[in-house]
Enzyme design. Structure first.
Site, mmCIF file in Angstrom:
data_model
loop_
_atom_site.group_PDB
_atom_site.id
_atom_site.type_symbol
_atom_site.label_atom_id
_atom_site.label_comp_id
_atom_site.label_asym_id
_atom_site.label_seq_id
_atom_site.Cartn_x
_atom_site.Cartn_y
_atom_site.Cartn_z
ATOM 1 N N ASN A 120 4.622 4.186 -10.136
ATOM 2 C CA ASN A 120 3.564 4.007 -11.128
ATOM 3 C C ASN A 120 2.162 3.931 -10.517
ATOM 4 O OD1 ASN A 120 2.768 2.993 -14.048
ATOM 5 N ND2 ASN A 120 1.850 1.549 -12.605
ATOM 6 N N TYR B 43 -7.582 14.383 -9.124
ATOM 7 C CA TYR B 43 -6.576 13.743 -9.976
ATOM 8 C C TYR B 43 -5.620 14.793 -10.551
ATOM 9 C CZ TYR B 43 -4.610 10.625 -13.531
ATOM 10 O OH TYR B 43 -3.763 9.874 -14.307
ATOM 11 N N ASP C 121 0.866 -1.171 0.000
ATOM 12 C CA ASP C 121 0.000 0.000 0.000
ATOM 13 C C ASP C 121 0.904 1.223 0.000
ATOM 14 O OD1 ASP C 121 -1.647 2.154 0.563
ATOM 15 O OD2 ASP C 121 -2.530 1.285 2.369
ATOM 16 N N THR D 44 -5.584 1.061 -20.746
ATOM 17 C CA THR D 44 -5.377 0.269 -19.543
ATOM 18 C C THR D 44 -6.702 0.125 -18.789
ATOM 19 O OG1 THR D 44 -4.936 2.118 -18.029
ATOM 20 C CG2 THR D 44 -3.073 1.286 -19.331
#
Length: 243
Positions: A85, A151, A58, A186
């Site tokens: 990533n 984001y 995590d 993805t």
């Protein structure tokens, strides 16, 4: 001879998508790879398929970051490369985003990257230098209609932290760069409305989504000694979206 022969790389979010593509390519190029994620079944499957190691991790946890670095050193005697990533997507706008959602995105996408750089730096210094590759986004370059306020905030922060860390760590021979992908095929965008996605793809000059492998190849360049004079920089892979 591989481009990463003799190097050990820690790749977060390596269970699928970009992270899995990076882990696969790095292993093909000779790296000892430790991939981490919270998706244990997928992560173990990827690791087994490429001859790498997997660890549940995590990225919001300081203790689990310390354990990941220690595991890489235990397995391979040191650490040379970190690819930050791991990340989550939020499309909520400023009027829609609840505080808990905002905090969760910041915890994973921003604080996870910060802890990672901090925890990995001593191991890279011990090695005499290395490379940190932070995965940001085109949403860290300009506002995006696909990504929301949390984001975007997190990815702008990754861009800024990359530059700060690059200046601080350069004297130790550690390079720090950020990659800013556009729309990548993805699982992260699997829940995006198809009509909306088609409209966004129509704005890309190359006219298609990127393959995860195309981002992985850029990460490979930055992880390798081929990019030995690149640090504190943004590398954009977006099919011309920001042109």
């Amino acid at each position: 001879m591989g481009r990463l022969d003799g190097k050990t790389a820690l790749i977060t979010g390596g269970a699928r998508g970009q992270g899995a593509a990076e882990a696969r390519l790095f292993a093909e190029e000779g790296a000892n790879v430790l991939l981490t994620d919270v998706l244990d079944e997928d992560g173990e499957r990827v690791a087994d398929s490429i001859g790498a190691d997997y660890l549940h991790h995590d990225v919001t946890s300081e203790d689990e970051w310390a354990a990941a670095v220690a595991r890489a050193v235990e397995l391979h005697g040191g650490l040379d490369v970190l690819v930050n990533n791991a990340g989550i997507l939020s499309e909520s706008s400023i009027m829609e985003c609840e505080l808990d959602e905002f905090r969760r995105v910041i915890e994973v996408n921003q604080i996870g990257v910060y802890i990672g750089m901090r925890e990995v730096a001593p191991a890279l210094i011990e090695r005499g230098g290395g490379s940190i590759v932070n995965i940001s986004s085109v949403a860290g370059m300009r506002a995006s209609r696909l990504s929301g306020v949390a984001y975007g905030a997190s990815k702008w922060a990754v861009r800024g932290m990359t530059k700060s860390a690059a200046r601080s760590l350069a004297r130790h021979g550690i390079r720090v760069n950020s990659i800013h992908p556009g729309l990548i095929d993805t699982p992260m965008i699997a829940d995006t409305d198809p009509a909306r996605l088609e409209q966004l793809v129509g704005q890309i000059p190359l006219g298609r989504l990127a393959r995860p492998e195309e981002v992985a190849k850029l990460a490979l360049f930055l992880a390798s000694d081929e990019s030995s004079y690149s640090t504190g920089s943004e590398f954009i892979v977006d099919g011309g979206l920001l042109a």
